[in-house]
Design a protein around this motif. Structure first.
Motif, PDB file in Angstrom:
ATOM      1  N   ILE A  83      -6.150 -13.756  14.064  1.00 30.66           N
ATOM      2  CA  ILE A  83      -5.750 -12.548  13.349  1.00 30.66           C
ATOM      3  C   ILE A  83      -4.698 -12.921  12.308  1.00 30.66           C
ATOM      4  O   ILE A  83      -3.790 -13.703  12.581  1.00 30.66           O
ATOM      5  N   ALA A  84      -4.844 -12.381  11.107  1.00 32.10           N
ATOM      6  CA  ALA A  84      -3.828 -12.599  10.075  1.00 32.10           C
ATOM      7  C   ALA A  84      -3.819 -11.370   9.180  1.00 32.10           C
ATOM      8  O   ALA A  84      -4.671 -10.489   9.303  1.00 32.10           O
ATOM      9  N   LYS A  85      -2.838 -11.315   8.286  1.00 35.22           N
ATOM     10  CA  LYS A  85      -2.797 -10.186   7.350  1.00 35.22           C
ATOM     11  C   LYS A  85      -4.065 -10.178   6.507  1.00 35.22           C
ATOM     12  O   LYS A  85      -4.568 -11.236   6.115  1.00 35.22           O
ATOM     13  N   ASN A  86      -4.574  -9.009   6.268  1.00 32.40           N
ATOM     14  CA  ASN A  86      -5.817  -8.835   5.499  1.00 32.40           C
ATOM     15  C   ASN A  86      -7.027  -9.505   6.153  1.00 32.40           C
ATOM     16  O   ASN A  86      -8.033  -9.742   5.506  1.00 32.40           O
ATOM     17  N   ARG A  87      -6.890  -9.887   7.424  1.00 34.77           N
ATOM     18  CA  ARG A  87      -8.028 -10.489   8.125  1.00 34.77           C
ATOM     19  C   ARG A  87      -8.117  -9.882   9.529  1.00 34.77           C
ATOM     20  O   ARG A  87      -7.718 -10.504  10.506  1.00 34.77           O
ATOM     21  N   PRO A  88      -8.588  -8.624   9.632  1.00 35.05           N
ATOM     22  CA  PRO A  88      -8.682  -8.019  10.964  1.00 35.05           C
ATOM     23  C   PRO A  88      -9.719  -8.752  11.823  1.00 35.05           C
ATOM     24  O   PRO A  88     -10.789  -9.106  11.342  1.00 35.05           O
ATOM     25  N   VAL A  89      -9.339  -9.028  13.045  1.00 31.49           N
ATOM     26  CA  VAL A  89     -10.214  -9.765  13.968  1.00 31.49           C
ATOM     27  C   VAL A  89     -10.203  -9.034  15.320  1.00 31.49           C
ATOM     28  O   VAL A  89      -9.175  -8.512  15.718  1.00 31.49           O
ATOM     29  N   THR A  90     -11.342  -8.997  15.967  1.00 26.76           N
ATOM     30  CA  THR A  90     -11.424  -8.465  17.332  1.00 26.76           C
ATOM     31  C   THR A  90     -11.436  -9.642  18.297  1.00 26.76           C
ATOM     32  O   THR A  90     -12.294 -10.508  18.198  1.00 26.76           O
ATOM     33  N   GLU A 115      -3.221  -2.739   8.928  1.00 20.02           N
ATOM     34  CA  GLU A 115      -2.441  -3.936   9.289  1.00 20.02           C
ATOM     35  C   GLU A 115      -1.802  -3.730  10.660  1.00 20.02           C
ATOM     36  O   GLU A 115      -0.580  -3.813  10.836  1.00 20.02           O
ATOM     37  N   SER A 152      -7.134  -4.882  13.715  1.00 19.91           N
ATOM     38  CA  SER A 152      -7.346  -5.966  14.682  1.00 19.91           C
ATOM     39  C   SER A 152      -7.197  -5.454  16.108  1.00 19.91           C
ATOM     40  O   SER A 152      -6.581  -4.409  16.356  1.00 19.91           O
ATOM     41  N   TRP A 153      -7.719  -6.228  17.019  1.00 18.99           N
ATOM     42  CA  TRP A 153      -7.845  -5.764  18.407  1.00 18.99           C
ATOM     43  C   TRP A 153      -7.753  -6.965  19.330  1.00 18.99           C
ATOM     44  O   TRP A 153      -8.402  -7.989  19.091  1.00 18.99           O
TER      45      TRP A 153
END
Lengths: 389, 301
Positions: free
Chosen positions: A200-207, B42, B66-67
């Motif tokens: 996970i990073a800024k501008n990179r949403p990750v599940t 964010e 994110s999750w």
């Protein structure tokens, strides 16, 4: 090369410091305490810039926090022992399944009940199927070196798995040994900063950690393949390591195996004692050698089989026990040798539980029993620790 | 942050889109949808095992944030790790928000929550309280109210009451950690989102507990989620209040509470609660309400 006296706990702490771990969640347990106390002191003194030292309320939370920090791209270090490692057990599988390259020093101590503070390997080997890479050091230099190598192996894009570096409680954790502590520049050359591609990073949403349906076994298979990939990574990095630090390690540690008819298979600090006993037995004309297991997961089949194939008889010395079965590594060695054209005789010995000391005499005794087994053509599985108790 | 004055002020932008596997009328999903309007993309949502764990289902997710789902008992610790992991890498402006059920909060994850609160970690912890272990099919937790039937507190000849235990006073417990603690309701979204907005600005731990009406477990018509949520507030089952620096602030005061019976009769879980059980539940509600009135604007914990 300058040598410094440090304990195994301090050697692990030096490994974390030199590896520039960003996040160190921790919870105290004997005999790991000195490792985190050392890091706490350095943190308070401002000697760990870029690192957050985080006191948690349990080992379960330590590993949970490690997962949280690694999932956002931090390099994470922690350490534990015994019951603490068991309390983490649930989250260890999760960290491996999420492919987070956390590195943890485990300082082996026997499990309750009854309570013991002293070392055996049941706590460490209980994590055998967790998906972690599992390394076991023989001495304090190897503890430090293994922590550095563990990060490089764990963070390799072909691997991306968490790694455990085990040392024996007390025998290493609280014993000063002269070791070489490399410079930060040397370590930076060997181990660059962690630059994760998938977290996970800024501008990179990750599940991270969602449920799956039919794909479950694909993910498990990937965990397995990644672990197997580590075998080549371990071998490949040794040139770099030797060039920078002047030391080299192999998948297995072979000692006087060239012409050995009898081979002792050991793990951890008792290997040093066994090597000393072997030197004496060699003087008596006994053709005995030693194979030390240092990479437990992934299991180095070929290296183990290659080292043992010419032996006549093998004694697997397990400092652990699976009650109702025997030593844990005993069947792993037999399985590794099973498909050879010519199989050596393999006897198993359970020793040294709860810190029961493994003296040179005890190692010699096992060797003599192995000679008897070879002469009789009959292997044994024996608890070698009960005399005199 | 600008406080919302009315529903019209609430942003239309959604970060929780269609296609989730939650039940029709699911209170907790609606809560997350609302929360993300304030939190934005964010944000890392740290989830504990429960109904919401099924929102993302590989390879799809309805979320544009994110999750992390770790396990059931460790959302607060996972969040602490994520918080410090972000901060140490210079990503301190991302939000770390726990979205956990009541079982994961009151029971199995309590040690982890208590430690994160005691350390005043910069985390927003939202407990969506459906008063049960909902995802496993509605079993008892220490958040289950007195008199509720659950699968593990079924009414029977020996026990006509169902749950005979009184639910834990979690707000008081969290208030005693000297953090910001508040209740919230889906029927009062402006109040909920303003509390969340304030929590987002805080340099420390915030605990917001949202009553997460559960159509399947509470056994009511999915169309009634907001109506039931509102009634819970009006009858004092779910008073809206906050605790900060140990001081109590009652957000929705009423001169008179509606009788709890109105709330109970809409839900299957209270069907067949004997009259003495209803009386006892009403007495518990009255007692709590009187306490809130007495300590309003005063030191409470």
């Amino acid at each position: 090369m300058k040598q410094t006296l440090v304990t195994g706990n301090e050697a692990a702490a030096w490994g974390a410091r030199l590896a520039r771990a960003n996040y160190i969640p921790n919870f105290p347990i004997t005999p790991q305490t000195e490792c985190i106390e050392t890091l706490a002191r350095w943190s308070s003194d401002g000697e760990l810039p870029g690192t957050f030292f985080d006191r948690m309320e349990s080992e379960h939370s330590v590993m949970s926090a490690a997962v949280g920090a690694a999932a956002v791209g931090s390099r994470v270090f922690t350490a534990t022992s015994s019951q603490g490692l068991l309390l983490m057990h649930e989250v260890l599988y999760i960290a491996a399944g999420m492919r987070l390259p956390i590195v943890m020093a485990t300082i082996s101590r026997g499990l309750s009940a009854p309570v013991t503070l002293w070392s055996d390997h049941n706590d460490f080997l209980d994590q055998r199927d967790s998906g972690w890479l599992m390394f076991h050091a023989e001495n304090n230099q190897e503890v430090l070196d293994m922590v550095l190598q563990a990060y490089r192996i764990a963070e390799d894009p072909q691997v991306l798995l968490p790694a455990m570096v085990n040392m024996d409680g007390y025998v290493l954790s609280f014993t000063d040994e002269p070791i070489n502590i490399p410079s930060p520049e040397q370590v930076a050359e060997f181990l660059p900063g962690y630059d994760p591609a998938h977290t996970i990073a800024k501008n990179r949403p990750v599940t991270v950690g969602p449920p799956v349906l039919d794909e479950y076994s694909i993910f498990r298979a990937q965990n397995h393949v990644a672990s197997r990939n580590a075998l080549a990574v371990i071998e490949e990095l040794q040139d770099d390591f030797e060039k920078i630090f002047g030391r080299r390690y192999h998948l297995v540690d072979e000692f006087m195996l060239e012409d050995a008819e009898l081979v002792l298979v050991t793990q951890g600090s008792m290997s040093t004692t066994a090597k000393a006993a072997i030197l004496e037995m060699r003087d008596e004309g006994i053709k005995v050698g030693l194979l030390r297991l240092r990479v437990i997961r992934p299991w180095p089949n070929e290296a183990v089989a290659g080292a043992l194939k010419d032996a006549k008889a093998i004694a697997v010395i397990d400092r652990n026990v699976a009650p109702g079965k025997g030593g844990i590594m005993f069947p792993e060695i037999i399985e590794t040798l099973y498909n050879l054209d010519r199989r050596p005789l393999v006897s198993g010995f359970v020793v040294g539980l709860g810190g029961n000391p493994q003296t040179e005499n005890k190692i010699k005794e096992i060797t003599h029993k192995l000679e008897e087994d070879l002469a009789a053509g009959r292997p044994r599985m024996e608890w070698n620790d009960l005399e005199g108790i | 942050m600008q406080e919302f004055k009315s529903l019209k002020d609430i942003p239309e932008q959604d970060y929780f889109t269609g296609g989730s596997s939650a039940c029709a009328g699911c209170g907790p999903s609606l809560g997350l949808k609302l929360a993300l309007k304030v939190l934005g993309p964010e944000t890392i949502i740290i989830n504990s095992a429960g109904c919401m764990t099924l929102l993302p289902l590989y390879p799809n997710t309805p979320l544009k944030a994110s999750w992390i789902h770790n396990a059931i008992e460790n959302a607060a610790s996972t969040a602490a790790g994520a918080r410090h992991g972000l901060d140490v890498l210079g990503n301190g402006d991302m939000n770390v928000v726990v979205y956990a059920g009541d079982g994961a909060t009151y029971d199995i994850g309590f040690a982890s929550l208590s430690a994160a609160a005691a350390k005043n970690e910069r985390i927003i912890y939202i407990c969506y309280n459906n008063q049960s272990y909902g995802n496993t099919g509605f079993q008892w937790s220490t958040a289950t109210p007195y008199g509720s039937e659950t699968k593990t507190t079924p009414r029977g000849k020996e026990n006509p009451t169902g749950n005979t235990a009184v639910n834990k006073d979690m707000l008081k417990i969290m208030g005693a950690h000297r953090v910001y603690a508040a209740t919230a309701s889906l029927a009062y979204p402006v109040d909920f989102l303003n509390k969340l907005g304030r929590a987002k600005e805080r340099d420390g731990f915030s605990y917001i507990e949202l009553l997460g009406a559960c159509t399947a477990g509470w056994n009511y018509d999915p169309r009634l989620t907001i109506k039931i949520s509102k009634l819970a507030v009006r009858c004092g089952m779910w008073p809206l209040y906050e605790i900060e620096h140990g001081m109590l602030n009652l957000n929705k005061d009423f001169s008179e509470l509606k009788p709890v019976d109105e709330f109970l009769k809409m839900q299957g879980r209270y069907r067949a609660l004997p009259p003495d059980g209803v009386e006892r539940l009403q007495a518990l509600i009255n007692e709590h309400w009187a306490e809130l009135k007495e300590y309003n604007k005063q030191r409470y914990v």
